[in-house]
Motif scaffolding. Structure first.
Motif, PDB file in Angstrom:
ATOM      1  N   ARG A  71       0.839  -1.197   0.000  1.00 44.18           N
ATOM      2  CA  ARG A  71       0.000   0.000   0.000  1.00 44.18           C
ATOM      3  C   ARG A  71       0.880   1.256   0.000  1.00 44.18           C
ATOM      4  NH1 ARG A  71      -5.325  -0.244   3.561  1.00 44.18           N
ATOM      5  NH2 ARG A  71      -5.787   1.290   1.925  1.00 44.18           N
ATOM      6  N   THR A 135      -9.870  -7.569  -0.299  1.00 40.96           N
ATOM      7  CA  THR A 135      -9.509  -6.279   0.287  1.00 40.96           C
ATOM      8  C   THR A 135     -10.669  -5.300   0.142  1.00 40.96           C
ATOM      9  OG1 THR A 135      -8.575  -5.398  -1.778  1.00 40.96           O
ATOM     10  CG2 THR A 135      -7.089  -6.642  -0.345  1.00 40.96           C
ATOM     11  N   ASP A 136     -10.683  -4.279   1.010  1.00 38.01           N
ATOM     12  CA  ASP A 136     -11.684  -3.221   0.908  1.00 38.01           C
ATOM     13  C   ASP A 136     -11.095  -1.975   0.257  1.00 38.01           C
ATOM     14  OD1 ASP A 136      -9.979  -2.475   2.871  1.00 38.01           O
ATOM     15  OD2 ASP A 136     -11.498  -2.264   4.454  1.00 38.01           O
ATOM     16  N   TYR A 137      -9.959  -2.119  -0.382  1.00 38.49           N
ATOM     17  CA  TYR A 137      -9.317  -1.012  -1.103  1.00 38.49           C
ATOM     18  C   TYR A 137      -8.946  -1.495  -2.500  1.00 38.49           C
ATOM     19  CZ  TYR A 137      -5.365  -3.627   0.885  1.00 38.49           C
ATOM     20  OH  TYR A 137      -4.516  -4.622   1.282  1.00 38.49           O
TER      21      TYR A 137
END
Length: 220
Positions: A71, A135-137
């Motif tokens: 990230r 994932t939430d991204y």
């Protein structure tokens, strides 16, 4: 011949090692897949690994790629294949580097249909695809095969990039063929030497015996 073969093999991989990496954000995005002309490009990225979203990708009966989303400070996360292990229980699987990491590697496209879910246990997948990660991204539509990292990573074998910038091979085929030719030359020398040795031995064992010498007659 062996030394020349090794030299050509090193040259076959030289371009991938010496290419200057470019920012990954310029090639890997969440909006479109990695462009074909960017396959195998050396890229760099800086960010923090998300160990909770890590996936083990099976590439053989006892070979797993450790793929961990990286990230960055801004933009989508980038899946990074950190290394190869022979077992899902290997200690390196959980040894995810902490803090900010700078990675350098080879940009790769996803493998196969990104919408096909995995049939393996949770945390494992058959291929690196978008559906392999939970994932939430957003994630980039491509990944990085790690070559080096700062801080350096140890305890894992490197991931061999499936696709290079030159072709569908991760090596320069011309130099690789030269390396193979030197091996063939060396094998021919050994074969020729063995053949000549056998020929010489056959000559010794099949030669006719020397005729017995006649007694010398004395005249008085």
């Amino acid at each position: 011949f062996g030394a020349l073969s090794w030299w050509q093999w090193q040259r076959a991989q030289r371009d991938l090692v010496e290419a200057v990496p470019v920012p990954a954000a310029g090639l890997l995005t969440a909006e479109s897949p990695l462009a074909a002309d960017s396959y195998g490009a050396r890229v760099e990225a800086t960010g923090v690994y998300d160990a909770s979203a890590q996936v083990l990708v099976a590439h053989g009966p006892s070979s797993y790629w450790i793929v961990t989303p990286l990230r960055p400070a801004s933009g989508p996360a980038i899946p990074v294949a950190r290394g190869t292990v022979s077992s899902v229980d290997d200690a390196a699987v959980d040894a995810v580097p902490d803090g900010t990491v700078r990675v350098v590697g080879v940009a790769q496209p996803y493998e196969g249909d990104p919408g096909t879910p995995s049939t393996l246990p949770p945390g494992q997948a058959e291929r690196i695809t978008a559906s392999a990660f939970d994932t939430d991204y957003p994630l980039t539509l491509g990944w990085i095969a790690l070559q080096s990292a700062e801080p350096a990573q140890t305890g894992v074998a490197p991931v061999v990039a499936p696709v290079s910038a030159d072709s569908t091979s991760s090596i320069r085929l011309q130099n690789a063929s030269y390396a193979l030719q030197w091996v063939i030359f060396a094998a021919f020398v050994v074969f020729f030497w063995v053949r000549m040795l056998r020929y010489d031995l056959r000559q010794v064992t099949t030669a006719p015996p020397a005729p017995a010498s006649e007694p010398v007659r004395e005249i008085y």
